[in-house]
Design a protein around this motif. Sequence first.
Motif, mmCIF file in Angstrom:
data_model
loop_
_atom_site.group_PDB
_atom_site.id
_atom_site.type_symbol
_atom_site.label_atom_id
_atom_site.label_comp_id
_atom_site.label_asym_id
_atom_site.label_seq_id
_atom_site.Cartn_x
_atom_site.Cartn_y
_atom_site.Cartn_z
ATOM 1 N N VAL A 208 50.761 49.953 34.964
ATOM 2 C CA VAL A 208 49.396 49.478 34.705
ATOM 3 C C VAL A 208 49.429 47.960 34.586
ATOM 4 C CG1 VAL A 208 47.414 49.532 33.148
ATOM 5 C CG2 VAL A 208 48.777 51.613 33.500
ATOM 6 N N GLY A 209 48.693 47.290 35.478
ATOM 7 C CA GLY A 209 48.519 45.853 35.403
ATOM 8 C C GLY A 209 47.191 45.553 34.721
ATOM 9 N N VAL A 210 47.158 44.488 33.928
ATOM 10 C CA VAL A 210 45.951 44.134 33.179
ATOM 11 C C VAL A 210 45.528 42.711 33.539
ATOM 12 C CG1 VAL A 210 44.972 43.784 30.873
ATOM 13 C CG2 VAL A 210 46.571 45.671 31.277
ATOM 14 N N GLY A 211 44.218 42.527 33.704
ATOM 15 C CA GLY A 211 43.671 41.205 33.980
ATOM 16 C C GLY A 211 42.407 40.979 33.182
ATOM 17 N N MET A 212 42.187 39.742 32.780
ATOM 18 C CA MET A 212 41.020 39.379 31.979
ATOM 19 C C MET A 212 40.259 38.244 32.649
ATOM 20 S SD MET A 212 41.317 41.328 29.234
ATOM 21 C CE MET A 212 40.233 40.557 28.057
ATOM 22 N N ALA A 213 38.961 38.217 32.403
ATOM 23 C CA ALA A 213 38.112 37.108 32.836
ATOM 24 C C ALA A 213 37.078 36.882 31.735
ATOM 25 C CB ALA A 213 37.419 37.420 34.155
ATOM 26 N N ARG A 214 36.691 35.622 31.530
ATOM 27 C CA ARG A 214 35.690 35.313 30.515
ATOM 28 C C ARG A 214 34.604 34.451 31.128
ATOM 29 N NH1 ARG A 214 33.913 31.689 27.084
ATOM 30 N NH2 ARG A 214 35.400 30.012 27.111
ATOM 31 N N ARG A 215 33.357 34.831 30.879
ATOM 32 C CA ARG A 215 32.222 34.026 31.352
ATOM 33 C C ARG A 215 31.797 33.090 30.240
ATOM 34 N NH1 ARG A 215 26.881 34.044 30.665
ATOM 35 N NH2 ARG A 215 26.842 36.091 29.679
ATOM 36 N N ASN A 216 31.715 31.827 30.574
ATOM 37 C CA ASN A 216 31.215 30.834 29.649
ATOM 38 C C ASN A 216 29.740 31.150 29.369
ATOM 39 O OD1 ASN A 216 29.877 28.297 28.800
ATOM 40 N ND2 ASN A 216 31.909 27.415 29.144
ATOM 41 N N THR B 206 40.024 41.814 38.216
ATOM 42 C CA THR B 206 40.746 42.731 39.101
ATOM 43 C C THR B 206 41.885 42.016 39.820
ATOM 44 O OG1 THR B 206 38.818 44.145 39.401
ATOM 45 C CG2 THR B 206 40.524 44.259 41.100
ATOM 46 N N ALA B 207 41.632 40.820 40.322
ATOM 47 C CA ALA B 207 42.688 40.052 40.994
ATOM 48 C C ALA B 207 43.850 39.796 40.047
ATOM 49 C CB ALA B 207 42.124 38.731 41.522
ATOM 50 N N ARG B 208 43.546 39.458 38.806
ATOM 51 C CA ARG B 208 44.599 39.213 37.822
ATOM 52 C C ARG B 208 45.345 40.500 37.474
ATOM 53 N NH1 ARG B 208 41.115 34.852 34.201
ATOM 54 N NH2 ARG B 208 41.671 33.055 35.486
ATOM 55 N N ALA B 209 44.639 41.617 37.410
ATOM 56 C CA ALA B 209 45.281 42.904 37.130
ATOM 57 C C ALA B 209 46.222 43.292 38.276
ATOM 58 C CB ALA B 209 44.228 43.988 36.903
ATOM 59 N N LEU B 210 45.773 43.071 39.517
ATOM 60 C CA LEU B 210 46.619 43.379 40.670
ATOM 61 C C LEU B 210 47.840 42.465 40.723
ATOM 62 C CD1 LEU B 210 43.838 44.072 43.307
ATOM 63 C CD2 LEU B 210 45.492 45.744 42.418
ATOM 64 N N ALA B 211 47.669 41.194 40.372
ATOM 65 C CA ALA B 211 48.807 40.269 40.328
ATOM 66 C C ALA B 211 49.806 40.708 39.254
ATOM 67 C CB ALA B 211 48.320 38.844 40.058
ATOM 68 N N ASP B 212 49.310 41.142 38.106
ATOM 69 C CA ASP B 212 50.173 41.641 37.038
ATOM 70 C C ASP B 212 50.915 42.891 37.500
ATOM 71 O OD1 ASP B 212 51.321 41.906 34.420
ATOM 72 O OD2 ASP B 212 49.704 43.272 33.847
ATOM 73 N N LEU B 213 50.203 43.783 38.170
ATOM 74 C CA LEU B 213 50.808 45.004 38.693
ATOM 75 C C LEU B 213 51.900 44.676 39.710
ATOM 76 C CD1 LEU B 213 50.831 48.106 38.906
ATOM 77 C CD2 LEU B 213 49.041 47.892 40.633
ATOM 78 N N ALA B 214 51.631 43.749 40.614
ATOM 79 C CA ALA B 214 52.616 43.346 41.619
ATOM 80 C C ALA B 214 53.871 42.790 40.952
ATOM 81 C CB ALA B 214 52.013 42.314 42.570
ATOM 82 N N HIS B 215 53.696 41.971 39.924
ATOM 83 C CA HIS B 215 54.831 41.404 39.200
ATOM 84 C C HIS B 215 55.664 42.514 38.557
ATOM 85 C CE1 HIS B 215 57.125 38.399 37.040
ATOM 86 N NE2 HIS B 215 56.918 39.081 35.923
ATOM 87 N N GLN B 216 54.999 43.476 37.931
ATOM 88 C CA GLN B 216 55.708 44.591 37.317
ATOM 89 C C GLN B 216 56.464 45.427 38.349
ATOM 90 O OE1 GLN B 216 53.562 47.033 34.472
ATOM 91 N NE2 GLN B 216 52.050 45.397 34.254
ATOM 92 N N LEU B 217 55.862 45.625 39.515
ATOM 93 C CA LEU B 217 56.505 46.414 40.563
ATOM 94 C C LEU B 217 57.754 45.699 41.081
ATOM 95 C CD1 LEU B 217 56.353 49.024 42.151
ATOM 96 C CD2 LEU B 217 54.809 47.899 43.755
ATOM 97 N N ILE B 218 57.692 44.388 41.209
ATOM 98 C CA ILE B 218 58.868 43.615 41.620
ATOM 99 C C ILE B 218 59.960 43.744 40.568
ATOM 100 C CG2 ILE B 218 59.760 41.267 41.981
ATOM 101 C CD1 ILE B 218 57.032 40.664 43.375
ATOM 102 N N GLU B 219 59.613 43.619 39.289
ATOM 103 C CA GLU B 219 60.606 43.755 38.216
ATOM 104 C C GLU B 219 61.235 45.148 38.219
ATOM 105 O OE1 GLU B 219 58.625 42.728 34.569
ATOM 106 O OE2 GLU B 219 58.934 40.582 34.875
ATOM 107 N N THR B 220 60.429 46.168 38.451
ATOM 108 C CA THR B 220 60.934 47.534 38.517
ATOM 109 C C THR B 220 61.892 47.699 39.689
ATOM 110 O OG1 THR B 220 58.938 48.418 37.493
ATOM 111 C CG2 THR B 220 60.246 49.964 38.777
ATOM 112 N N THR B 221 61.543 47.117 40.826
ATOM 113 C CA THR B 221 62.395 47.194 42.013
ATOM 114 C C THR B 221 63.734 46.527 41.763
ATOM 115 O OG1 THR B 221 60.444 47.182 43.434
ATOM 116 C CG2 THR B 221 62.530 46.597 44.468
#
Length: 95
Positions: A41-49, A64-79
């Motif tokens: 599970v990748g998690v991403g946050m965004a805040r509106r001013n 969503t983009a940040r969550a997918l980037a987090d997920l990709a990083h985790q998948l690389i670490e797992t690999t």
Amino acid sequence: MSSHEKKWSVDIVIDEHDSEEGGSRTRAEARLRTQDTTSLVGVGMARRNPHDTEIPEIGDELATARALADLAHQLIETTVADLEAATRKTVHLDA
């Protein structure tokens, strides 16, 4: 689906809440499921001013983009961990 083809699924769950500082916070989870037991599970946050125009899709996209980037990083670490366990050697993946 061919005998060599595999299917992995990524579900995106988005939740938006008002922020205590004003504006809103959007949280996205990218949940990866593979055919075996892998589940990440990748998690991403965004805040509106509070002074910005409210366009919910922008917060959804950014979180969503940040969550997918987090997920990709985790998948690389797992690999890397899986490769190191299999080869008993330190692994360095090239970009």
